[in-house]
Design an enzyme around this catalytic site. Structure first.
Site, PDB file in Angstrom:
ATOM      1  N   SER A  70      -5.221  -9.868  -0.256  1.00  0.00           N
ATOM      2  CA  SER A  70      -3.815  -9.821   0.255  1.00  0.00           C
ATOM      3  C   SER A  70      -3.392 -11.119   1.321  1.00  0.00           C
ATOM      4  O   SER A  70      -2.195 -11.275   1.547  1.00  0.00           O
ATOM      5  CB  SER A  70      -3.172  -8.543   0.460  1.00  0.00           C
ATOM      6  OG  SER A  70      -3.182  -7.653  -0.635  1.00  0.00           O
ATOM      7  N   LYS A  73      -0.847 -13.573   0.687  1.00  0.00           N
ATOM      8  CA  LYS A  73       0.622 -13.405   0.656  1.00  0.00           C
ATOM      9  C   LYS A  73       1.290 -14.167   1.953  1.00  0.00           C
ATOM     10  O   LYS A  73       2.412 -14.417   2.091  1.00  0.00           O
ATOM     11  CB  LYS A  73       0.905 -11.801   0.875  1.00  0.00           C
ATOM     12  CG  LYS A  73       0.709 -10.963  -0.605  1.00  0.00           C
ATOM     13  CD  LYS A  73       0.296  -9.684  -0.158  1.00  0.00           C
ATOM     14  CE  LYS A  73       0.257  -8.944  -1.595  1.00  0.00           C
ATOM     15  NZ  LYS A  73      -0.498  -7.624  -1.637  1.00  0.00           N
ATOM     16  N   SER A 133       2.657  -5.411   2.184  1.00  0.00           N
ATOM     17  CA  SER A 133       1.826  -6.093   1.391  1.00  0.00           C
ATOM     18  C   SER A 133       2.072  -5.667   0.029  1.00  0.00           C
ATOM     19  O   SER A 133       0.995  -5.439  -0.904  1.00  0.00           O
ATOM     20  CB  SER A 133       0.180  -5.555   1.630  1.00  0.00           C
ATOM     21  OG  SER A 133      -0.604  -6.474   0.995  1.00  0.00           O
TER      22      SER A 133
END
Length: 394
Positions: A70, A73, A133
């Site tokens: 993640s 991102k 997230s």
């Protein structure tokens, strides 16, 4: 041709600038550099950089690619920040999830729980990306703005190229497992964090380091292990998959010093979180700053070819200092300005044209970017005549 200005050998230039450089104090026996926290020994990839000097305070495998999970991102948020500040993506623009995306991404991993009946704004999606997230938030933003995930990914890779992320590649907006097609390095993630913070300070403050955000009836919570615990910590992003391990890109600012940290491949979140906290504290307590330049201060002058002016000032976009071990504040500091020159007119104010190298005795040198401090138009007939006379008398 590569031009440079050594501050040791170009005293006349420095004096003409009127810039007071910190005097280098001789030391008879330089002590060893501070030892990083022992918690890092269990983490395969790590890096800590002081953005005010560009100096690397700690690193382990900084250029070895790793799976970001993640942490991907961060680039999705950065691309959105670029579009927002360029005036192309309003914060109040509304997006809609299509049925195909809802079916694929409903409650899949970390999520914002968007349904086809919702109309989240850019602002809400960015909180979903950075705070919760949300995998679904990334896909809705990507498809809604770029028209397809692949088109958004092209924007991500173009942004990576612009800011010098030469060893990274994106294949997904959210970091979902893709057989290793998405990968980054610690040194590249420091560049991304620097660009996010320096280019988009207002958006960074709004969307990074938020511990909790409520959207609709969903309370979104961040897993950041430093915000609210380490003084000055304000982001940026954690990441985890079974393949990637526990990752974190974090940053904190104290008394004008901004540190950026990357941790990747930790076997547990407890190890990662302890290492993150202790590494930041170590960076502030075991290292100190010697002030050099203020934001926008003239660092040097670069020669200009065929310009209305013979030179242009080079300035910084941040407070600049040398970072030294706290137990050895008298180490010698050498400054060198590098640029490809002479610069060819026209020169546009704000364009990045070089860098300042900061070399502290006993440490690898750091670099901070330098920018043109003024516009320089192409020379006209009178300009060329005047410049020729100036060169003759020089």
């Amino acid at each position: 041709m590569k031009s440079y200005c050594s501050f040791a050998r170009a005293r006349r230039t420095v004096l003409a600038m009127g810039v007071a450089l910190a005097a280098a104090t001789q030391v008879h026996a330089a002590p060893s550099n501070p030892e990083p926290p022992e918690e890092l020994s269990q983490i395969p990839v790590s890096m800590l950089v002081d953005l005010g000097s560009g100096q690397v305070l700690e690193q382990r495998r900084p250029d070895i690619p790793f799976l970001p999970a993640s942490v991907t991102k961060v680039m999705t948020a950065f691309v959105a920040f670029e579009e927002i500040d360029a005036g192309r993506l309003p914060l109040d623009r509304r997006f809609q999830m299509d049925p195909e995306t809802e079916k694929e991404w409903w409650a899949k991993g970390s999520t914002m729980y968007i349904t086809r009946n919702d109309r989240p704004t850019t602002e809400e999606l960015l909180h979903g990306v950075m705070t919760a997230s949300g995998n679904d938030a990334c896909i809705v933003l990507a498809k809604g703005y770029a028209g397809s995930v692949s088109a958004w990914v092209e924007m991500m890779n173009a942004a990576a190229k612009r800011i010098g992320m030469s060893r990274s590649h994106y294949n997904t907006p959210n970091g979902w497992m893709d057989e290793g097609q998405t990968y980054v390095t610690a040194s590249d993630m420091v560049k991304l964090a620097d660009a996010m913070i320096m280019r988009h300070p207002k958006l960074y403050r709004e969307f990074s380091g938020v511990k909790q955000y409520k959207w609709r009836d969903v309370v979104m919570r961040s897993h950041d292990p430093t915000v609210g615990i380490v003084p000055g910590a304000d982001g940026i992003k954690t990441g985890y998959t079974l393949e990637a391990g526990y990752n974190f890109v974090g940053t904190a600012e104290r008394e004008g010093r901004r540190l950026v940290m990357v941790l990747a491949g930790s076997p547990t979140y407890r190890i990662r979180d302890a290492a993150a906290r202790n590494l930041l504290e170590w960076g502030f307590s075991d290292w100190s700053a010697r002030h050099l330049f203020d934001i926008g201060q003239n660092v040097a002058d670069a020669k200009v070819q065929d310009g209305a002016e013979l030179s242009v000032p080079l300035v910084t976009d941040r407070k600049v200092h040398a970072t030294l071990p706290s137990n050895a504040p008298g180490r010698k500091v050498t400054l060198t300005v590098h640029y490809q020159g002479p610069l060819k007119a026209p020169v546009t104010k704000g364009n990045r044209v070089g860098y300042l190298e900061i070399a502290v005795e006993g440490l690898a040198p750091g670099r901070v970017p330098l920018f043109a401090g003024a516009d320089v138009a192409k020379a006209g007939t009178l300009d060329r005549l005047r410049n020729g006379l100036i060169n003759i008398f020089r």
